[in-house]
Design a protein around this motif. Structure first.
Motif, PDB file in Angstrom:
ATOM      1  N   ASP A  93      81.018 -36.511 -10.093  1.00 21.47           N
ATOM      2  CA  ASP A  93      80.492 -36.620 -11.450  1.00 21.47           C
ATOM      3  C   ASP A  93      80.666 -35.276 -12.155  1.00 21.47           C
ATOM      4  OD1 ASP A  93      79.627 -39.242 -10.968  1.00 21.47           O
ATOM      5  OD2 ASP A  93      77.644 -38.559 -10.303  1.00 21.47           O
ATOM      6  N   ILE A  94      81.020 -35.326 -13.424  1.00 26.46           N
ATOM      7  CA  ILE A  94      81.055 -34.096 -14.212  1.00 26.46           C
ATOM      8  C   ILE A  94      79.607 -33.641 -14.393  1.00 26.46           C
ATOM      9  CG2 ILE A  94      81.581 -33.124 -16.485  1.00 26.46           C
ATOM     10  CD1 ILE A  94      83.942 -35.087 -16.609  1.00 26.46           C
ATOM     11  N   PRO A  95      79.317 -32.361 -14.136  1.00 27.25           N
ATOM     12  CA  PRO A  95      77.936 -31.896 -14.294  1.00 27.25           C
ATOM     13  C   PRO A  95      77.369 -32.253 -15.662  1.00 27.25           C
ATOM     14  CG  PRO A  95      79.264 -30.209 -13.234  1.00 27.25           C
ATOM     15  CD  PRO A  95      80.212 -31.300 -13.670  1.00 27.25           C
ATOM     16  N   GLU A  96      76.128 -32.702 -15.672  1.00 28.86           N
ATOM     17  CA  GLU A  96      75.492 -33.186 -16.903  1.00 28.86           C
ATOM     18  C   GLU A  96      75.408 -32.130 -17.996  1.00 28.86           C
ATOM     19  OE1 GLU A  96      71.730 -34.933 -15.928  1.00 28.86           O
ATOM     20  OE2 GLU A  96      72.631 -36.411 -14.588  1.00 28.86           O
ATOM     21  N   ASN A  97      75.360 -30.858 -17.619  1.00 24.90           N
ATOM     22  CA  ASN A  97      75.214 -29.796 -18.616  1.00 24.90           C
ATOM     23  C   ASN A  97      76.547 -29.375 -19.239  1.00 24.90           C
ATOM     24  OD1 ASN A  97      76.097 -28.651 -16.180  1.00 24.90           O
ATOM     25  ND2 ASN A  97      75.199 -26.668 -16.667  1.00 24.90           N
ATOM     26  N   ILE A  98      77.650 -30.065 -18.882  1.00 25.01           N
ATOM     27  CA  ILE A  98      78.967 -29.726 -19.426  1.00 25.01           C
ATOM     28  C   ILE A  98      79.503 -30.922 -20.215  1.00 25.01           C
ATOM     29  CG2 ILE A  98      81.322 -29.004 -18.873  1.00 25.01           C
ATOM     30  CD1 ILE A  98      80.186 -27.874 -16.222  1.00 25.01           C
ATOM     31  N   SER A  99      79.878 -30.683 -21.464  1.00 18.78           N
ATOM     32  CA  SER A  99      80.398 -31.763 -22.310  1.00 18.78           C
ATOM     33  C   SER A  99      81.836 -32.098 -21.914  1.00 18.78           C
ATOM     34  CB  SER A  99      80.367 -31.356 -23.781  1.00 18.78           C
ATOM     35  OG  SER A  99      81.359 -30.372 -24.036  1.00 18.78           O
ATOM     36  N   LYS A 100      82.262 -33.308 -22.268  1.00 11.50           N
ATOM     37  CA  LYS A 100      83.647 -33.714 -22.024  1.00 11.50           C
ATOM     38  C   LYS A 100      84.616 -32.759 -22.704  1.00 11.50           C
ATOM     39  CE  LYS A 100      84.691 -37.930 -23.100  1.00 11.50           C
ATOM     40  NZ  LYS A 100      84.936 -39.358 -23.349  1.00 11.50           N
ATOM     41  N   ALA A 101      84.258 -32.328 -23.909  1.00  6.06           N
ATOM     42  CA  ALA A 101      85.129 -31.435 -24.678  1.00  6.06           C
ATOM     43  C   ALA A 101      85.309 -30.078 -23.985  1.00  6.06           C
ATOM     44  CB  ALA A 101      84.577 -31.234 -26.083  1.00  6.06           C
ATOM     45  N   ASP A 102      84.289 -29.635 -23.262  1.00  6.45           N
ATOM     46  CA  ASP A 102      84.359 -28.338 -22.580  1.00  6.45           C
ATOM     47  C   ASP A 102      84.942 -28.421 -21.173  1.00  6.45           C
ATOM     48  OD1 ASP A 102      83.290 -26.917 -24.712  1.00  6.45           O
ATOM     49  OD2 ASP A 102      81.223 -27.148 -24.005  1.00  6.45           O
ATOM     50  N   PHE A 103      85.062 -29.635 -20.636  1.00  5.48           N
ATOM     51  CA  PHE A 103      85.525 -29.797 -19.255  1.00  5.48           C
ATOM     52  C   PHE A 103      87.053 -29.818 -19.227  1.00  5.48           C
ATOM     53  CE2 PHE A 103      85.848 -31.686 -15.027  1.00  5.48           C
ATOM     54  CZ  PHE A 103      84.918 -30.904 -14.363  1.00  5.48           C
ATOM     55  N   ARG A 104      87.626 -28.609 -19.372  1.00  5.06           N
ATOM     56  CA  ARG A 104      89.081 -28.437 -19.459  1.00  5.06           C
ATOM     57  C   ARG A 104      89.530 -27.298 -18.549  1.00  5.06           C
ATOM     58  NH1 ARG A 104      87.489 -27.176 -24.334  1.00  5.06           N
ATOM     59  NH2 ARG A 104      88.664 -25.230 -24.224  1.00  5.06           N
ATOM     60  N   ASN A 105      90.766 -27.390 -18.106  1.00  6.83           N
ATOM     61  CA  ASN A 105      91.339 -26.351 -17.269  1.00  6.83           C
ATOM     62  C   ASN A 105      91.438 -25.006 -17.978  1.00  6.83           C
ATOM     63  OD1 ASN A 105      92.231 -27.593 -14.607  1.00  6.83           O
ATOM     64  ND2 ASN A 105      93.028 -29.080 -16.075  1.00  6.83           N
ATOM     65  N   ASP A 106      91.699 -25.026 -19.281  1.00 12.75           N
ATOM     66  CA  ASP A 106      91.883 -23.771 -20.014  1.00 12.75           C
ATOM     67  C   ASP A 106      90.578 -23.147 -20.506  1.00 12.75           C
ATOM     68  OD1 ASP A 106      91.213 -25.486 -22.100  1.00 12.75           O
ATOM     69  OD2 ASP A 106      92.973 -25.019 -23.313  1.00 12.75           O
ATOM     70  N   ASN A 107      89.443 -23.751 -20.169  1.00  9.15           N
ATOM     71  CA  ASN A 107      88.144 -23.209 -20.579  1.00  9.15           C
ATOM     72  C   ASN A 107      87.739 -22.100 -19.607  1.00  9.15           C
ATOM     73  OD1 ASN A 107      85.506 -22.604 -21.230  1.00  9.15           O
ATOM     74  ND2 ASN A 107      84.811 -24.731 -21.291  1.00  9.15           N
ATOM     75  N   GLU A 108      87.946 -20.854 -20.017  1.00  3.78           N
ATOM     76  CA  GLU A 108      87.648 -19.707 -19.159  1.00  3.78           C
ATOM     77  C   GLU A 108      86.153 -19.539 -18.909  1.00  3.78           C
ATOM     78  OE1 GLU A 108      89.662 -16.231 -20.606  1.00  3.78           O
ATOM     79  OE2 GLU A 108      91.586 -17.269 -20.641  1.00  3.78           O
ATOM     80  N   ASP A 109      85.313 -20.144 -19.745  1.00  6.04           N
ATOM     81  CA  ASP A 109      83.859 -20.036 -19.591  1.00  6.04           C
ATOM     82  C   ASP A 109      83.272 -21.138 -18.709  1.00  6.04           C
ATOM     83  OD1 ASP A 109      83.793 -17.789 -21.260  1.00  6.04           O
ATOM     84  OD2 ASP A 109      83.705 -19.060 -23.048  1.00  6.04           O
ATOM     85  N   LEU A 110      84.104 -22.071 -18.268  1.00  2.00           N
ATOM     86  CA  LEU A 110      83.624 -23.187 -17.454  1.00  2.00           C
ATOM     87  C   LEU A 110      83.237 -22.699 -16.065  1.00  2.00           C
ATOM     88  CD1 LEU A 110      83.155 -26.234 -17.074  1.00  2.00           C
ATOM     89  CD2 LEU A 110      85.563 -26.427 -16.431  1.00  2.00           C
ATOM     90  N   VAL A 111      81.978 -22.941 -15.692  1.00  6.05           N
ATOM     91  CA  VAL A 111      81.479 -22.565 -14.369  1.00  6.05           C
ATOM     92  C   VAL A 111      80.616 -23.705 -13.850  1.00  6.05           C
ATOM     93  CG1 VAL A 111      80.088 -20.918 -13.052  1.00  6.05           C
ATOM     94  CG2 VAL A 111      81.461 -20.115 -14.972  1.00  6.05           C
ATOM     95  N   MET A 112      80.826 -24.046 -12.574  1.00  8.89           N
ATOM     96  CA  MET A 112      80.020 -25.075 -11.913  1.00  8.89           C
ATOM     97  C   MET A 112      79.426 -24.479 -10.646  1.00  8.89           C
ATOM     98  SD  MET A 112      82.750 -28.206 -12.252  1.00  8.89           S
ATOM     99  CE  MET A 112      84.226 -27.198 -12.280  1.00  8.89           C
ATOM    100  N   ASP A 113      78.378 -25.117 -10.155  1.00  7.63           N
ATOM    101  CA  ASP A 113      77.753 -24.690  -8.909  1.00  7.63           C
ATOM    102  C   ASP A 113      77.993 -25.765  -7.856  1.00  7.63           C
ATOM    103  OD1 ASP A 113      76.049 -24.033  -6.762  1.00  7.63           O
ATOM    104  OD2 ASP A 113      74.585 -23.119  -8.106  1.00  7.63           O
ATOM    105  N   TYR A 114      78.632 -25.391  -6.765  1.00 10.28           N
ATOM    106  CA  TYR A 114      78.949 -26.335  -5.694  1.00 10.28           C
ATOM    107  C   TYR A 114      77.704 -27.077  -5.207  1.00 10.28           C
ATOM    108  CZ  TYR A 114      80.533 -28.038  -1.144  1.00 10.28           C
ATOM    109  OH  TYR A 114      80.831 -28.826  -0.060  1.00 10.28           O
TER     110      TYR A 114
END
Length: 187
Positions: A93-114
């Motif tokens: 599942d895409i983490p709930e705190n991340i929007s579809k628009a932000d869930f991109r490979n080129d988003n350098e600010d994208l961080v998830m917690d395993y």
């Protein structure tokens, strides 16, 4: 390179079905949507991965366009090898705190917690079998009592053949039995 590394190398990059669309238009009937996949390893965007982690998380950005209809579908997949040395795709599942628009490979600010990532409860993991330079996988998932999702993929020679079909009470509601044929444009 091991089998998983070779598979990931074949899977990752920018793919589209421009040639398929051009052939359909030349024949007088466009059947498939204009489609694009951007697949990229995202382990570096995930905090707290175990030191001995032996898999690749991949963000798959899927873009579809047909007429005025446009759709963006991002996915988070984990690719590992099973005990039979076959590649396994597990959907997360895409983490709930991340929007579809932000869930991109080129988003350098994208961080998830395993530690917060959750395996999709809807998707049945897909196993890819390898034979003669071709990876093939199939998965049937029951999203609800009435809704079934079938995914068939074949990866070979810089191309991905992807058939995704949603059925409700046995009738196709969305998707294509005949696959979208994606060709790799860049790495």
């Amino acid at each position: 390179m091991n089998k998983l590394e070779i598979f990931i190398n074949d899977l990752c990059g920018v793919f589209d079905n421009e040639n398929q669309i051009n052939q359909e238009l030349e024949s007088g009937k466009q059947v498939h949507p204009k489609a694009k996949h951007i697949n990229g390893i995202c382990n570096n965007k995930i905090n707290n991965l175990p030191d001995d982690f032996d898999g690749y998380f991949v963000i798959e950005e899927s873009y579809y366009e047909q007429g005025k209809f446009k759709n963006v579908l991002p996915h988070l997949f984990l690719f590992t090898l099973n005990e039979d040395d076959d590649v396994v795709l597990t959907s997360y599942d895409i983490p709930e705190n991340i929007s579809k628009a932000d869930f991109r490979n080129d988003n350098e600010d994208l961080v998830m917690d395993y530690k917060e990532l959750k395996v999709s409860s809807k998707f049945t993991p897909m196993i890819y079998k390898y034979k003669d330079g071709v990876y093939e996988g199939s998965s049937v998932s029951n999203f609800s009592a009435e809704t079934e999702f079938t995914l068939n993929e074949r990866i070979e020679n810089g191309k991905m053949y992807v058939s995704e079909v949603f059925r409700k009470n046995g009738k196709i509601t969305f998707g294509f039995v005949d696959p979208i044929i994606y060709e790799k444009k860049s790495i």
